[in-house]
Design an enzyme around this catalytic site. Structure first.
Site, mmCIF file in Angstrom:
data_model
loop_
_atom_site.group_PDB
_atom_site.id
_atom_site.type_symbol
_atom_site.label_atom_id
_atom_site.label_comp_id
_atom_site.label_asym_id
_atom_site.label_seq_id
_atom_site.Cartn_x
_atom_site.Cartn_y
_atom_site.Cartn_z
ATOM 1 N N ASP B 11 0.854 -1.187 0.000
ATOM 2 C CA ASP B 11 0.000 0.000 0.000
ATOM 3 C C ASP B 11 0.889 1.235 0.000
ATOM 4 O O ASP B 11 1.777 1.360 0.840
ATOM 5 C CB ASP B 11 -0.881 0.029 1.251
ATOM 6 C CG ASP B 11 -1.981 -1.004 1.182
ATOM 7 O OD1 ASP B 11 -2.204 -1.555 0.089
ATOM 8 O OD2 ASP B 11 -2.616 -1.268 2.217
ATOM 9 N N ASP B 130 -13.920 -6.639 -4.889
ATOM 10 C CA ASP B 130 -14.088 -6.875 -3.455
ATOM 11 C C ASP B 130 -15.514 -7.361 -3.240
ATOM 12 O O ASP B 130 -16.452 -6.744 -3.752
ATOM 13 C CB ASP B 130 -13.910 -5.563 -2.663
ATOM 14 C CG ASP B 130 -12.505 -4.989 -2.815
ATOM 15 O OD1 ASP B 130 -11.571 -5.770 -3.070
ATOM 16 O OD2 ASP B 130 -12.353 -3.758 -2.677
#
Lengths: 194, 251
Positions: B11, B130
């Site tokens: 990230d 997701d």
């Protein structure tokens, strides 16, 4: 002949990662579609990603379809570049440069298309592969070149096909040496040393 | 035989900070370029960078970083986060990125998938999904899992494939962060119903979880973050373990 490595620039695909890979070897790859410059280069890399039909149309527009097969220095086609060096590809029923006497076919009866990932080369038959450690290379493609007497490395995905081809000064690899770790770098190094 | 892939995901915030990375000898460095190189040397098969910047200002710092990483990395490099246009894709590819990953922007504008695939080829397009289970149904979520959509997972996955996605990255929100294993049942269903490769994400905690995701979940690749960042699992150890379990792997 200059000691310039030319990356054939015909408006398709992403060549930045090949430029970077060459830079890591201390070599500068120059993007160009200029005929004189290509003819005078010491080595020519013919990259390609995307759709065969668009790519071949672009080659014709730049007059490269007649130039490339006449080159005398080492030429390396990568991925779609290699496929376009064959006689024909099923992708968009597109003609090729006719350097390799093969028809490129679409995978059938395999579990996943595109074939994405690292696969191991077999039956290596060229100095291009000197010094490779693992012989795993990174592939991403939906079409393949079958085996032929011009095959210098094979690979298995559902069936056994050509991972690399050679005819005289022309080489083609289905995988991406620029993204295949140390072995990929070694291969590019071997090519530049030809 | 094609190898199953192990993919660490980093990230990136503001193009600099690497969230949650805690390599013993790199606590202070936290340099994404160095981390990328280390992962590549440790045997990662690919690397994913996710831009989690909240503001455009932070986002501007992402591309120079991507360029610096692509320059050093000799394995495939995927970036995702905030990609809403083909112009952005073109810029990233020009920086040396191999694949882009789109998620919410693809749900909001499914045509983006077709446009990227048609312009740059399916090989450079990963669609990330997701999803979360409700009763018996899996629903697609966007905006980092905040927004529930009316799309069922399988239907959306099929649409992505039809529109030209080259790979699917499926994250089970129910498994993500639990370290209790991947959503193998759902992964296997996706894998059997689709013809493009599936990257599994969410739930990695042990070596056995990776074995299960390939054998039971039929995944083509497994992505994880924290188990790698905190050196809970070493990639080399994991790959050795998988090879011993007869799973095709690049050692």
């Amino acid at each position: 002949m200059s000691s310039e490595v030319i990356l054939v620039d015909y408006g398709v695909g992403n060549v930045q990662s090949i430029k970077f890979a060459l830079e890591r070897l201390g070599c500068i790859g120059v993007l160009s579609a200029d005929h004189e410059r290509i003819i005078n280069a010491s080595h020519v890399i013919f990259p390609g990603v995307g759709h065969a039909e668009t790519a071949f149309n672009n080659l014709q527009q730049f007059g490269l379809d007649s130039l490339l097969p006449q080159l005398k220095q080492p030429v390396l086609g990568i991925c779609l570049g290699m496929q376009l060096m064959c006689n024909h590809t099923e992708e968009g029923d597109t003609p090729g440069l006719g350097i390799f006497d093969l028809k490129v076919l679409r995978f059938i009866n395999v579990s996943k298309i595109p074939c994405v990932g690292w696969n191991s080369l077999e039956n290596l038959k060229s100095p291009l592969f000197n010094g490779l450690e693992l012989t795993y290379m990174y592939f991403v493609h939906s079409y393949y070149a079958p085996l032929s007497n011009q095959t210098i490395a094979s690979v298995q995905y559902g069936l056994t096909y050509s991972a690399a081809l050679q005819k005289d000064n022309f080489f083609g690899v289905q995988f991406h040496p620029e993204r295949s770790g140390k072995d990929g770098e070694q291969l590019l190094k071997n090519f530049i040393a030809l | 035989m094609i190898a199953k892939r192990i993919i660490p995901c980093l990230d990136i915030l503001g193009g600099r900070t690497v969230k949650g990375v805690n390599f013993v000898d790199l606590i202070d460095a936290g340099d994404p370029v160095e981390l990328a190189t280390i992962y590549s040397e440790k045997g990662a098969d690919e690397l994913v960078f996710l831009d989690i910047s909240a503001t455009e200002q932070q986002r501007d710092a992402f591309e120079p970083l991507v360029y610096a990483v692509a320059k050093k990395l000799s394995i495939p490099f995927t970036v995702g986060g905030g990609i809403r246009s083909t112009e952005k894709v073109a810029r990233l590819l020009h920086k040396g990125v191999d694949k882009v990953s789109v998620n919410s922007s693809a749900v909001n504008n499914p045509d983006l998938i077709s446009q990227i695939a048609n312009n740059y080829g399916s090989q450079c397009l990963v669609v990330a999904i997701d999803a979360k289970i409700e009763g018996d149904e899996w629903w697609v979520y966007t905006t980092g899992g905040k927004q529930r959509t009316n799309l069922s997972l399988l239907a959306w996955a099929k649409e992505c494939q039809e529109r030209g996605a080259g790979e699917l990255l499926f994250t089970s929100m129910d498994h993500d962060g639990t370290k209790n294993g991947f959503a193998n049942e759902q992964l296997a269903e996706l894998s059997e119903n689709l013809s493009i490769p599936i990257i599994a994400s969410g739930g990695a905690g042990t070596l056995a979880h990776f074995k299960d995701v390939f054998l039971k979940g039929k995944a083509d690749a497994a992505l994880a973050a924290s188990v790698f960042h905190f050196s809970e699992i070493e990639i080399a150890t994991l790959k050795q373990y998988l090879a011993e379990a007869q799973i095709p792997i690049r050692l």
